[in-house]
Scaffold this motif. Structure first.
Motif, mmCIF file in Angstrom:
data_model
loop_
_atom_site.group_PDB
_atom_site.id
_atom_site.type_symbol
_atom_site.label_atom_id
_atom_site.label_comp_id
_atom_site.label_asym_id
_atom_site.label_seq_id
_atom_site.Cartn_x
_atom_site.Cartn_y
_atom_site.Cartn_z
ATOM 1 N N GLU A 163 4.488 10.913 5.864
ATOM 2 C CA GLU A 163 4.392 12.328 6.634
ATOM 3 C C GLU A 163 3.216 12.632 8.248
ATOM 4 O O GLU A 163 3.442 13.258 8.505
ATOM 5 C CB GLU A 163 3.127 12.864 5.461
ATOM 6 N N ASP A 174 0.351 -1.035 -0.248
ATOM 7 C CA ASP A 174 0.253 0.411 0.454
ATOM 8 C C ASP A 174 1.178 0.973 -0.420
ATOM 9 O O ASP A 174 1.387 1.846 1.170
ATOM 10 C CB ASP A 174 -0.496 0.025 1.642
ATOM 11 N N ALA A 175 1.155 1.629 -1.069
ATOM 12 C CA ALA A 175 1.992 2.838 -0.889
ATOM 13 C C ALA A 175 1.252 4.454 -0.760
ATOM 14 O O ALA A 175 2.278 4.596 -0.161
ATOM 15 C CB ALA A 175 2.385 2.631 -2.694
ATOM 16 N N ALA A 176 0.375 4.390 -0.908
ATOM 17 C CA ALA A 176 -0.388 5.498 -0.439
ATOM 18 C C ALA A 176 -0.199 5.915 1.359
ATOM 19 O O ALA A 176 -0.104 6.202 1.776
ATOM 20 C CB ALA A 176 -2.201 5.114 -1.055
ATOM 21 N N ALA A 177 -0.548 4.518 1.285
ATOM 22 C CA ALA A 177 -0.470 3.481 3.109
ATOM 23 C C ALA A 177 0.637 4.572 3.850
ATOM 24 O O ALA A 177 0.621 5.438 4.288
ATOM 25 C CB ALA A 177 -1.064 3.445 3.855
ATOM 26 N N HIS A 178 1.862 4.158 3.391
ATOM 27 C CA HIS A 178 3.143 4.214 3.189
ATOM 28 C C HIS A 178 3.604 5.798 3.242
ATOM 29 O O HIS A 178 3.812 6.173 4.309
ATOM 30 C CB HIS A 178 4.179 3.528 2.411
ATOM 31 N N GLN A 179 2.936 6.421 2.374
ATOM 32 C CA GLN A 179 3.680 8.314 1.942
ATOM 33 C C GLN A 179 2.659 9.068 2.752
ATOM 34 O O GLN A 179 3.079 9.673 3.914
ATOM 35 C CB GLN A 179 2.770 8.411 0.572
ATOM 36 N N ALA A 180 1.714 8.685 3.851
ATOM 37 C CA ALA A 180 0.898 9.141 4.310
ATOM 38 C C ALA A 180 1.242 9.032 6.001
ATOM 39 O O ALA A 180 1.414 9.354 6.423
ATOM 40 C CB ALA A 180 -0.781 8.321 4.926
#
Length: 207
Positions: free
Chosen positions: A46, A37-43
């Protein structure tokens, strides 16, 4: 000329080691591309201001054969989506070199993969020794709710190849959290098996 013996004191509480000659750390942003889950990683990068996921202190006497590198790894607990915090993972550049891990604190897994894609899991807790045989790709995973601290040792001339996992779009299986607690293995649909010639090239014996 004979070298003098060395003593290092390991702290299971802090994951530190006296007498180390080097130290490095990996932050969550350094592990981009490892999680499904690349989006969860980036979130999470941050949200948590790019925290340290794991750090390593080691003693390196040199790169000559017949000697050992040893050290200690400390990994934070945490999850990215349904996957636990983990290390990048590697195979040794001289793939016939083994490695030993000795659990000091926490609950973790050693995920191992053979060059042709077989998976093995070794659970590691305090006072658990995990032997990683030659030719196995391996990574550490913290599946507990406290720091995972492990002592390790491997031949000084081993080297590391971190690209082998990336070249196959990850390891064949992912370790994910179960809804009822604990963990399980699931298939990685992006995984690309290694070609027979690649596997054959890895299975080399070094002097």
């Amino acid at each position: 000329m004979l070298r003098e013996p060395v003593t290092s004191l390991v702290s299971p509480e802090t994951g530190g080691m006296s007498g180390n000659t080097g130290r490095y750390e990996k932050r969550l942003s350094d592990l981009a591309g490892l999680y499904e889950d690349a989006a969860a990683h980036q979130a999470l990068v941050e949200e948590l201001a790019d925290p340290v996921v794991y750090d390593v202190e080691d003693f390196r006497p040199g790169a000559h054969s017949g000697d050992l590198i040893y050290g200690v790894t400390r990994m934070n607990p945490g999850r990215v989506g349904r996957e636990f915090f983990l290390t990048r993972g590697h195979i040794h550049a001289k793939a016939d070199r083994p490695e030993i891990y000795y659990g000091q604190k926490g609950q973790g897994l050693m995920q191992l993969e053979s060059p042709d894609g077989e998976t093995r899991i070794v659970e590691i807790g305090p006072q658990t020794i995990c032997y990683v045989p030659p030719f196995w790709i391996h990574r550490s995973i913290n599946v507990g709710d406290e720091d995972l601290v492990m002592v390790f040792a491997y031949p000084s001339d081993s080297g590391q190849d971190y690209g082998i996992i990336e070249a196959s779009n990850g390891m064949r299986h992912r370790v994910v959290a179960k809804d009822c607690g604990g963990w399980e293995l699931i298939d990685n649909p992006a995984y690309t098996p290694r070609q027979p010639e690649t596997v054959a090239a890895l299975m080399k014996q070094y002097a």
